[in-house]
Design an enzyme around this catalytic site. Structure first.
Site, mmCIF file in Angstrom:
data_model
loop_
_atom_site.group_PDB
_atom_site.id
_atom_site.type_symbol
_atom_site.label_atom_id
_atom_site.label_comp_id
_atom_site.label_asym_id
_atom_site.label_seq_id
_atom_site.Cartn_x
_atom_site.Cartn_y
_atom_site.Cartn_z
ATOM 1 N N ASP A 14 -2.893 3.433 1.679
ATOM 2 C CA ASP A 14 -3.953 2.089 1.428
ATOM 3 C C ASP A 14 -3.735 1.248 2.843
ATOM 4 O O ASP A 14 -2.616 1.225 3.321
ATOM 5 C CB ASP A 14 -3.842 1.424 0.341
ATOM 6 C CG ASP A 14 -4.311 2.249 -0.922
ATOM 7 O OD1 ASP A 14 -4.905 3.474 -0.796
ATOM 8 O OD2 ASP A 14 -4.748 1.465 -1.943
ATOM 9 N N HIS A 158 1.347 2.818 1.153
ATOM 10 C CA HIS A 158 0.543 2.088 2.054
ATOM 11 C C HIS A 158 0.724 2.450 3.528
ATOM 12 O O HIS A 158 2.093 2.238 4.042
ATOM 13 C CB HIS A 158 1.025 0.655 1.987
ATOM 14 C CG HIS A 158 0.447 0.102 0.589
ATOM 15 N ND1 HIS A 158 0.993 0.475 -0.365
ATOM 16 C CD2 HIS A 158 -0.742 -0.595 0.092
ATOM 17 C CE1 HIS A 158 0.362 -0.223 -1.644
ATOM 18 N NE2 HIS A 158 -0.842 -0.821 -1.012
#
Length: 205
Positions: A14, A158
């Site tokens: 992400d 991430h």
């Protein structure tokens, strides 16, 4: 009797793209693994070449809004604009719009879910949170992911270094051992679209 059911796992990233994304793509390429990247529109605009690379290496790109708001706190019209603006900038770069969406922070309600559906998107969350945005060492990230991953897991990591995530060095350094350990445990790695075909739907579509 031996259980012959395949073990699947999906790695998702992400908040990118960012310069860290290139390092992650290098690692994934080394192991010939495909992943799913939920990208933020502002970052896409800043790093179009990285988005092209994600796509050219046959990873999947998902929509993660334009600037990472808590979508349950914004009006429907604004959420719709966030989704559409991000999808269009992605299309300008790779020639097609994403079909999957992930809510920032995983915060979603019936109101925002309807907007996502009306935008033609499929909402995707996760089952294993690496907490890599808060864990400072790669060993801690590795331990959390490997401890919590089971058959048919979606792992949240991430690659973006904004929106409270900070530097992603520990995440990058944790990925090889996560991949090798899961491989040794018999896992097969899938993108989110492949995952939903092979496994099960995480939430209603």
């Amino acid at each position: 009797m031996v259980n012959s059911k395949p073990k699947f796992v999906s790695l998702t990233f992400d908040d990118g793209p960012s310069p860290y994304t290139n390092q992650i793509l290098d690692i994934l390429g080394t192991y010939n693994i495909k992943a799913t990247f939920f990208v933020v529109g502002e970052a896409v605009k800043n790093y179009p070449e990285i988005v092209k690379r994600i796509n050219s290496q046959n990873h999947v790109i998902g929509n993660h809004t334009w600037n990472h708001p808590v979508i349950t706190d914004i009006p429907a019209k604004e959420l719709s604009s966030q989704i559409q603006k991000t999808s269009l900038v992605i299309k300008d770069i790779i020639g097609e719009e994403p079909i999957i969406f992930r809510a920032p922070y995983g915060k979603i309600d019936d109101h925002s879910f309807r907007v996502i559906q009306d935008s033609g998107m499929k909402s995707v969350l996760w089952t294993v949170d690496s907490l890599d945005w808060s864990l400072p060492e790669k060993k801690l990230i590795e331990s959390r992911v490997l401890k919590n991953t089971m058959t048919d897991s979606i792992v949240l990591l991430h690659d973006g270094d904004k929106f409270g995530s900070g530097p992603r060095d520990a995440t990058v350094h944790s990925i090889p051992n996560i991949i090798e350990s899961l491989m040794q445990s018999g896992y097969f790695f899938l993108t989110i679209p492949e995952f939903h075909k092979q496994c099960f739907t995480i939430e209603k579509w």
